[in-house]
Design an enzyme around this catalytic site. Structure first.
Site, PDB file in Angstrom:
ATOM      1  N   LYS A   1      -4.969   1.053  -2.462  1.00 31.45           N
ATOM      2  CA  LYS A   1      -5.509   0.828  -1.116  1.00 31.45           C
ATOM      3  C   LYS A   1      -5.204  -0.608  -0.753  1.00 31.45           C
ATOM      4  CE  LYS A   1      -8.210   3.234   1.693  1.00 31.45           C
ATOM      5  NZ  LYS A   1      -8.148   4.697   1.635  1.00 31.45           N
TER       6      LYS A   1
ATOM      7  N   ASP B   1      -5.252   4.169   7.563  1.00 35.95           N
ATOM      8  CA  ASP B   1      -6.658   4.326   7.185  1.00 35.95           C
ATOM      9  C   ASP B   1      -7.464   3.803   8.389  1.00 35.95           C
ATOM     10  OD1 ASP B   1      -8.250   4.946   4.467  1.00 35.95           O
ATOM     11  OD2 ASP B   1      -9.275   3.295   5.438  1.00 35.95           O
TER      12      ASP B   1
HETATM   13  N1  GLU Z   1      -6.226   6.733   4.206  1.00 31.85           N
HETATM   14  C1  GLU Z   1      -6.219   8.110   3.831  1.00 31.85           C
HETATM   15  C2  GLU Z   1      -7.163   8.356   2.681  1.00 31.85           C
HETATM   16  O1  GLU Z   1      -8.076   7.586   2.440  1.00 31.85           O
HETATM   17  C3  GLU Z   1      -4.811   8.644   3.587  1.00 31.85           C
HETATM   18  C4  GLU Z   1      -4.053   7.941   2.513  1.00 31.85           C
HETATM   19  C5  GLU Z   1      -2.591   8.365   2.413  1.00 31.85           C
HETATM   20  O2  GLU Z   1      -2.163   9.224   3.147  1.00 31.85           O
HETATM   21  O3  GLU Z   1      -1.900   7.791   1.560  1.00 31.85           O
HETATM   22  O4  GLU Z   1      -7.087   9.348   2.015  1.00 31.85           O
END
Ligand code: GLU
Length: 411
Positions: free
Chosen positions: A103, A143
């Site tokens: 993240k 996100d």
């Molecule tokens: N931000 C989204 C999550 O927390 C998607 C992450 C992604 O697609 O890599 O799952």
């Protein structure tokens, strides 16, 4: 309150205990592999220097490249980012897609900046982290407060440095190597999971009432798909406040209202205005927290009136609250299962990018349904057989998969 790494680890340890996992293995699996913290300094339109801090926490890559979103939010810090990175490791394992977890983000509110400033901040951040991301290394995605346009800037900046690389980020615009269905995938995936959870109780979405906290990408798309299945949504909220209509909110009208009013629900004429916090406490069958983390706490968990909670946000429930909800026999479908549709569709986008081939929407959505139903079934059956919560079951399945990959690769 922001999600903390320790909160995620409370859930991890609970599952590790059920599994009888040795301490040393627990430590290896809990700790992030790499934490990157960078300064992002850009000239703002005023001529002043804007100085921000960017993060990318790469938690685990035992099952494949690091994967996870980028969040632009003032609460972003290293601990928070590590918590969310860890959740991505378990989430990609729950839905069994070939990724690890990561993240990242920047500690600023893009809503307070002009588009040109957000672009410069994004490009500068990409220059600072380009050596640690890449289509086979670490693949960011949208996100909270990030979107397809921001992914396009990252792809453009990364490709300038490394050559044409659409697979370096997912959640891109359709016109720039994005996938059909990606934008709605978290909301649609959550709807599939809700259908499955209700089916296990002999019910359907059409027979239930809902409250949705958050009306961003996840909340608004869940609302759309739940309403399309005739589910009655009695309350919704976003950062501007809440709405209630006990006959059911007209969701297509609310979506149109939000579109015309900068994405917010405030001022919608077809419902009574209530506070945003009240939406969590409404007497509905199913509550869907789909905004930020830490909103279900030990203070309000005893007052929740829903019988089922489907976690659209990441880490909306604190461990204390989770205990209270479990004791009250409220079914909680955890984030790492419920909201995994987004990253699952990110995987489909990446596969299409690598193959330079495009799938149609039907194909994307039917594969998404299959992945979500399969993951739900595995977790539900384990939780039932072992008499553990769905969250603990999800962690048991995920830790088992990541642990096996780690051992097979050789410590
Ligand atoms: N931000 C989204 C999550 O927390 C998607 C992450 C992604 O697609 O890599 O799952």
């Amino acid at each position: 309150m922001a999600e903390s790494f320790e909160d995620t680890n409370v859930y991890f340890r609970k599952a590790a205990k059920v599994m009888g996992l040795p301490d040393r293995i627990q430590r290896v699996l809990q700790n992030p592999e790499r934490v990157v913290k960078v300064e992002v300094a850009v000239e703002l339109d005023s001529g002043e220097l804007g100085v921000f801090t960017g993060f990318r926490v790469q938690h685990n890559a035992a099952r494949g490249p690091f994967k996870g979103g980028l969040r632009y939010h003032p609460t972003m810090d290293e601990d928070h980012c590590t918590a969310l990175a860890s959740l991505m490791t378990w989430k990609t394992a729950v839905v069994d897609i070939p990724y690890g977890g990561a993240k990242g983000g920047i500690d600023f509110d893009p809503k307070l900046h002009a588009t040109g400033e957000v672009e410069r901040i994004t490009r500068k951040f990409t220059q600072k982290i380009h050596e640690v991301i890449g289509p086979t290394v670490d693949i960011p995605a949208p996100d909270v407060n990030t979107n397809a346009q921001i992914m396009a800037w990252i792809m453009s900046e990364y490709s300038r440095l490394h050559g044409f690389s659409p697979g370096v980020v997912t959640g891109k615009p359709l016109e720039l190597h994005g996938s059909e269905g990606r934008e709605e995938a978290t909301g649609l995936g959550l709807t599939f999971v809700t259908e499955e959870a209700l089916r296990r109780q002999g019910a359907t979405i059409a027979e239930r009432t809902f409250a949705i906290q958050g009306f961003g990408n996840v909340g608004s798309n869940v609302a759309k798909h739940v309403a399309a299945r005739k589910g009655r949504i009695l309350a919704v909220s976003d950062h501007t406040g809440g709405l209630r209509n006990n006959d059911g909110i007209d969701i297509p009208a609310l979506l149109a209202h939000a579109k015309q009013h900068g994405g917010v629900v405030k001022g919608f004429p077809g419902a009574q205005a209530i506070s945003g916090d009240q939406v969590l406490l409404e007497p509905v069958d199913v509550l869907i927290p789909a905004a930020l983390g830490g909103v279900l706490t030990k203070d309000n968990a005893k007052d929740i009136r829903a019988k089922m909670i489907i976690e659209g946000a990441n880490a909306p429930t604190t461990p204390d609250a989770d205990e209270v909800l479990h004791a009250r026999e409220i079914v909680v479908v955890p984030d790492i299962l419920a909201n995994a549709g987004g990253v699952t569709c990110s995987y489909f986008e990446w596969v299409q990018n690598i193959q330079h081939f495009r799938w149609e929407l039907d194909e994307v959505n039917s594969r998404l349904k299959k992945y979500m139903q399969r993951a739900f079934g595995t977790i539900w059956d384990l939780a039932t057989a072992r008499k553990i919560s769905l969250r603990t079951a999800a962690f048991v399945v995920a830790i088992g998969r990541v642990g096996k990959a780690t051992v097979l690769s050789g410590l």
